[in-house]
Structure formats: C-alpha cells, structure tokens
Design a protein around this motif. Structure first.
Motif, PDB file in Angstrom:
ATOM      1  N   SER A  32       0.813  -1.224   0.000  1.00  0.00           N
ATOM      2  CA  SER A  32       0.000   0.000   0.000  1.00  0.00           C
ATOM      3  C   SER A  32       0.841   1.266   0.000  1.00  0.00           C
ATOM      4  CB  SER A  32      -0.916   0.007   1.227  1.00  0.00           C
ATOM      5  OG  SER A  32      -0.168   0.218   2.413  1.00  0.00           O
ATOM      6  N   GLU A  33       2.102   1.151   0.418  1.00  0.00           N
ATOM      7  CA  GLU A  33       3.036   2.288   0.499  1.00  0.00           C
ATOM      8  C   GLU A  33       2.605   3.351   1.493  1.00  0.00           C
ATOM      9  OE1 GLU A  33       3.467   3.659  -3.543  1.00  0.00           O
ATOM     10  OE2 GLU A  33       4.977   2.135  -3.978  1.00  0.00           O
ATOM     11  N   ILE A  34       1.736   2.985   2.449  1.00  0.00           N
ATOM     12  CA  ILE A  34       1.358   3.984   3.451  1.00  0.00           C
ATOM     13  C   ILE A  34       2.470   4.210   4.466  1.00  0.00           C
ATOM     14  CG2 ILE A  34      -1.122   3.610   3.213  1.00  0.00           C
ATOM     15  CD1 ILE A  34      -1.056   1.922   5.719  1.00  0.00           C
ATOM     16  N   ARG A  98      -1.957  14.455   5.006  1.00  0.00           N
ATOM     17  CA  ARG A  98      -1.370  13.114   5.011  1.00  0.00           C
ATOM     18  C   ARG A  98      -2.446  12.045   5.160  1.00  0.00           C
ATOM     19  NH1 ARG A  98       3.177  13.153   2.272  1.00  0.00           N
ATOM     20  NH2 ARG A  98       4.628  14.762   3.019  1.00  0.00           N
ATOM     21  N   MET A  99      -3.495  12.367   5.900  1.00  0.00           N
ATOM     22  CA  MET A  99      -4.595  11.419   6.046  1.00  0.00           C
ATOM     23  C   MET A  99      -5.262  11.186   4.694  1.00  0.00           C
ATOM     24  SD  MET A  99      -5.873   9.733   8.656  1.00  0.00           S
ATOM     25  CE  MET A  99      -6.167   8.217   7.745  1.00  0.00           C
ATOM     26  N   ALA A 100      -5.408  12.239   3.916  1.00  0.00           N
ATOM     27  CA  ALA A 100      -5.976  12.088   2.573  1.00  0.00           C
ATOM     28  C   ALA A 100      -5.106  11.162   1.725  1.00  0.00           C
ATOM     29  CB  ALA A 100      -6.101  13.461   1.908  1.00  0.00           C
ATOM     30  N   GLU A 101      -3.802  11.290   1.861  1.00  0.00           N
ATOM     31  CA  GLU A 101      -2.897  10.438   1.096  1.00  0.00           C
ATOM     32  C   GLU A 101      -3.020   8.977   1.525  1.00  0.00           C
ATOM     33  OE1 GLU A 101       1.806  10.399  -0.295  1.00  0.00           O
ATOM     34  OE2 GLU A 101       1.058  11.957   1.052  1.00  0.00           O
ATOM     35  N   ILE A 102      -3.144   8.746   2.842  1.00  0.00           N
ATOM     36  CA  ILE A 102      -3.314   7.378   3.349  1.00  0.00           C
ATOM     37  C   ILE A 102      -4.608   6.770   2.820  1.00  0.00           C
ATOM     38  CG2 ILE A 102      -3.780   6.036   5.446  1.00  0.00           C
ATOM     39  CD1 ILE A 102      -1.836   7.942   6.909  1.00  0.00           C
ATOM     40  N   LEU A 103      -5.691   7.529   2.908  1.00  0.00           N
ATOM     41  CA  LEU A 103      -6.990   7.039   2.443  1.00  0.00           C
ATOM     42  C   LEU A 103      -6.969   6.710   0.956  1.00  0.00           C
ATOM     43  CD1 LEU A 103      -9.316   9.515   4.383  1.00  0.00           C
ATOM     44  CD2 LEU A 103      -9.016   7.073   4.851  1.00  0.00           C
ATOM     45  N   HIS A 104      -6.260   7.541   0.198  1.00  0.00           N
ATOM     46  CA  HIS A 104      -6.173   7.308  -1.244  1.00  0.00           C
ATOM     47  C   HIS A 104      -5.372   6.046  -1.543  1.00  0.00           C
ATOM     48  CE1 HIS A 104      -4.297   8.034  -5.303  1.00  0.00           C
ATOM     49  NE2 HIS A 104      -5.580   8.132  -5.577  1.00  0.00           N
ATOM     50  N   TYR A 108      -9.736   4.085  -0.238  1.00  0.00           N
ATOM     51  CA  TYR A 108     -10.986   4.539   0.372  1.00  0.00           C
ATOM     52  C   TYR A 108     -11.509   5.828  -0.254  1.00  0.00           C
ATOM     53  CZ  TYR A 108     -10.593   0.966   3.972  1.00  0.00           C
ATOM     54  OH  TYR A 108     -10.531  -0.228   4.623  1.00  0.00           O
ATOM     55  N   ILE A 109     -10.650   6.576  -0.950  1.00  0.00           N
ATOM     56  CA  ILE A 109     -11.086   7.736  -1.717  1.00  0.00           C
ATOM     57  C   ILE A 109     -10.471   7.656  -3.106  1.00  0.00           C
ATOM     58  CG2 ILE A 109     -11.526   9.276   0.224  1.00  0.00           C
ATOM     59  CD1 ILE A 109      -8.785  10.504  -0.157  1.00  0.00           C
ATOM     60  N   ARG A 110     -11.154   8.275  -4.065  1.00  0.00           N
ATOM     61  CA  ARG A 110     -10.718   8.185  -5.461  1.00  0.00           C
ATOM     62  C   ARG A 110      -9.509   9.048  -5.760  1.00  0.00           C
ATOM     63  NH1 ARG A 110     -14.011  10.694  -8.583  1.00  0.00           N
ATOM     64  NH2 ARG A 110     -15.563  11.439  -7.099  1.00  0.00           N
ATOM     65  N   ARG A 111      -9.389  10.180  -5.037  1.00  0.00           N
ATOM     66  CA  ARG A 111      -8.335  11.142  -5.354  1.00  0.00           C
ATOM     67  C   ARG A 111      -7.554  11.506  -4.098  1.00  0.00           C
ATOM     68  NH1 ARG A 111     -10.627  16.300  -8.019  1.00  0.00           N
ATOM     69  NH2 ARG A 111     -12.251  16.152  -6.399  1.00  0.00           N
ATOM     70  N   ASN A 112      -6.255  11.686  -4.254  1.00  0.00           N
ATOM     71  CA  ASN A 112      -5.433  12.224  -3.166  1.00  0.00           C
ATOM     72  C   ASN A 112      -5.616  13.735  -3.192  1.00  0.00           C
ATOM     73  OD1 ASN A 112      -3.542  12.836  -1.215  1.00  0.00           O
ATOM     74  ND2 ASN A 112      -1.780  12.458  -2.533  1.00  0.00           N
ATOM     75  N   HIS A 113      -6.716  14.160  -2.580  1.00  0.00           N
ATOM     76  CA  HIS A 113      -7.204  15.528  -2.801  1.00  0.00           C
ATOM     77  C   HIS A 113      -7.826  16.040  -1.507  1.00  0.00           C
ATOM     78  CE1 HIS A 113      -9.092  18.872  -4.885  1.00  0.00           C
ATOM     79  NE2 HIS A 113     -10.295  18.458  -4.534  1.00  0.00           N
ATOM     80  N   LEU A 114      -7.410  17.217  -1.052  1.00  0.00           N
ATOM     81  CA  LEU A 114      -7.985  17.831   0.144  1.00  0.00           C
ATOM     82  C   LEU A 114      -8.423  19.246  -0.177  1.00  0.00           C
ATOM     83  CD1 LEU A 114      -7.044  17.586   3.815  1.00  0.00           C
ATOM     84  CD2 LEU A 114      -7.007  19.866   2.809  1.00  0.00           C
TER      85      LEU A 114
END
Length: 317
Positions: A32-34, A98-104, A108-114
C-alpha cells in the motif's frame, strides 16, 4: 460461526471456497506504500506523539478492513469522517493532508485531494445563497477529503437570521448518503467543538475518529524554529538560540499563542530586524552574517522589551 467462516478466518478458504494462504498484513502494508506517508508525517512534524500514534492506529484499522473486505468478512463500509481538535498551529491541516494520502493509497477515496474551507466558503449572506455555495464546495471535494476549519462557526444559534444551519443540513446529508465518496474532517478548538457536537448530534453520530492535538512544549518549539530557519537557509548563533528560548517562554505565557504559527511569525520579524541591522553596517558582508540571527535580532522583540502588546492570534513583537 460455521465451519466455512472458521476456515476463512484461518486462511484456509477464500470467499468463493477456494484455498487461500495466510494473510500477510506486513506485505499488505508494504504494497500500500502507506509506510512512506507515515514516515513523512514523522519527518514533517515535531513531537505530536499521541497524534502520530492515533493516525497509525487508524491506518492499521483501515488496512485490516480492506483485507477483510477482500475476504468477504466486512460488516459494511467503515465510517471515515473525523474530528481534529486542538489549538492553532498544532499541525491539524498537515495531518489532514497526510490522512488524505493514506486514504487514497488504501483505496478509500478516489483522489489524493484535500479541500480546506471555513464558514465563509460554505455559508451565504442572503436567502438562497448558502445551498449553492455549500454544494459547490462539496462538488470540488468529492472523491477526496473536505477539511472544515473552525467548524463550530457554522452554528450560530444567537442569530435567528444566520444561514449556517442550512449548510449543516446539506453537509449531514452528504456525509451520510455519499460517505463512500467523501471524507469530512471537522477541526477547531476542543471545547468549542464539544459544544458544537452537543448542539448538532448528527455530526457526532457520523464522526468515527476523534484526534486531539496537544500544544508543543518549549523544546519542541525550539526544534520547530530550527527547522524553519534551516528551510530558509538561516540559523541561530549560540547566543541567538539562547535568546529565542527566552522569547518562547515569554510568548507562551501571553494570550493568543498559536504554537508553530506564532513561531513562524516571530522568525519573520527577527529576519526583518536582522536585515535592517546588517544593512546599517554599510560594509561588505560574509555569508555567515547574511544567514545568522543573533541575540540582538531576538531581544529587540517587544515580547521581551515591553511584555508584548498583542494583536490577533499568532501576532506579537
């Protein structure tokens, strides 16, 4: 539990009944590279050990949920909406990114976008203005993370003509009905957020993860200052660092202290004083003189000379 479920849990069967090997969570974590995101968070932010631990726990939970879903063991999509509470300048926005990046990376989300907003981005000033503003923000954030700073300002019960309640109702509907395509993070002061949740129980019931951001200690603030200066190719002299330690102690005791934000503002003003000081020398300068903040540049702060007449949050001499 039936025998097939027991076999699935032990790794003997997949949901379609075919043999499945043991589940290697470490391999899942690596794929996952998280880990690189969590390492970046450690490198970016000084201290905040409870916050970093909580983010790692959330990441582990979501990783396990993803594996369980693949095996048909999920009880439904996990709730991902969050609340970040703490004083200004404690890293809430950085952690949200960073949470957005983890979710992406976990899918869990389509885009690494905040998308980061405040009340003014959501609430209109006249009838019919709020719904389009709120829906436009939601449209921009969809597929990613919506970060609402000082979320409690959406609710102003003392003003009967306030339109914040309309924005709240739209947000609650989207947080429930489109939770698979949008994660909302509400942020602000802890006490005000608690009042906000009591007044708007719909938010509390939809927020699964609460993360509290502590204030920085004196040593951590000095470390933050050193990192900020290094990023701008500056440094403290030995006496300058000692003087800045005194500044931090004095500034923290005053109102409207905003942690790392106040430190950044203090360094900006110290650089102004340093520039004026070395310009007045009227001679060629060494690289060391151009890049060093001295005791003189720090002790001239009105925080130390006058006790500091302060303005808005994060301000000071």
């Amino acid at each position: 539990m039936d025998m097939r479920s027991e076999d699935m849990l032990s790794g003997d069967l997949s949901p379609d009944g075919r043999p499945a090997g043991p589940i290697d969570l470490q391999a899942e974590f690596t794929e996952s590279e998280i880990g690189s995101v969590l390492d970046a968070l450690d490198a970016e932010l000084v201290g905040l050990k409870p916050v970093k631990l909580r983010i790692r726990q959330i990441a582990a939970l979501l990783l396990v949920d993803r594996v369980r879903a693949r095996l048909g063991l999920t009880a439904g999509a996990p709730s991902l909406h969050m609340s970040f509470t703490g004083n200004p300048g404690t890293g809430k926005t950085t952690v949200a990114m960073r949470m957005a990046e983890i979710l992406h990376r976990l899918g869990y989300i389509r885009r690494n976008h905040l998308v980061s907003v405040t009340r003014d981005d959501l609430v209109g000033q006249y009838i019919g203005h709020t719904a389009p503003k709120t829906k436009e923000v939601l449209k921009r954030a969809m597929g990613g993370v919506l970060f609402i700073d000082e979320a409690y300002y959406l609710y102003r019960p003392e003003n009967e003509r306030d339109y914040g309640q309309e924005a709240i109702e739209i947000l609650l509907q989207v947080m429930e009905n489109q939770r698979d395509d949008l994660v909302v993070i509400l942020a602000g002061y802890a006490e005000r957020m608690e009042t906000f949740f009591r007044s708007n129980p719909g938010f509390r019931s939809r927020v699964a993860h609460h993360v509290d951001f502590p204030d920085y200690g004196d040593g951590e603030l000095l470390d933050i200052a050193g990192r900020m200066l290094a990023g701008q190719n500056y440094r403290f002299s030995a006496s300058g660092e000692a003087a800045f330690r005194l500044y931090v102690e004095a500034r923290r005791a005053q109102p409207h202290f905003a942690n790392a934000r106040s430190i950044r503002n203090a360094l900006d003003r110290a650089r102004l004083r340093q520039a004026s000081r070395i310009f007045a020398l009227g001679r060629p300068l060494s690289v060391e003189e151009l890049t060093t903040l001295t005791e003189e540049d720090i002790l001239a702060s009105r925080v130390l000379t006058q006790g500091g007449a302060l303005g808005p949050a994060g301000q000071g001499g």
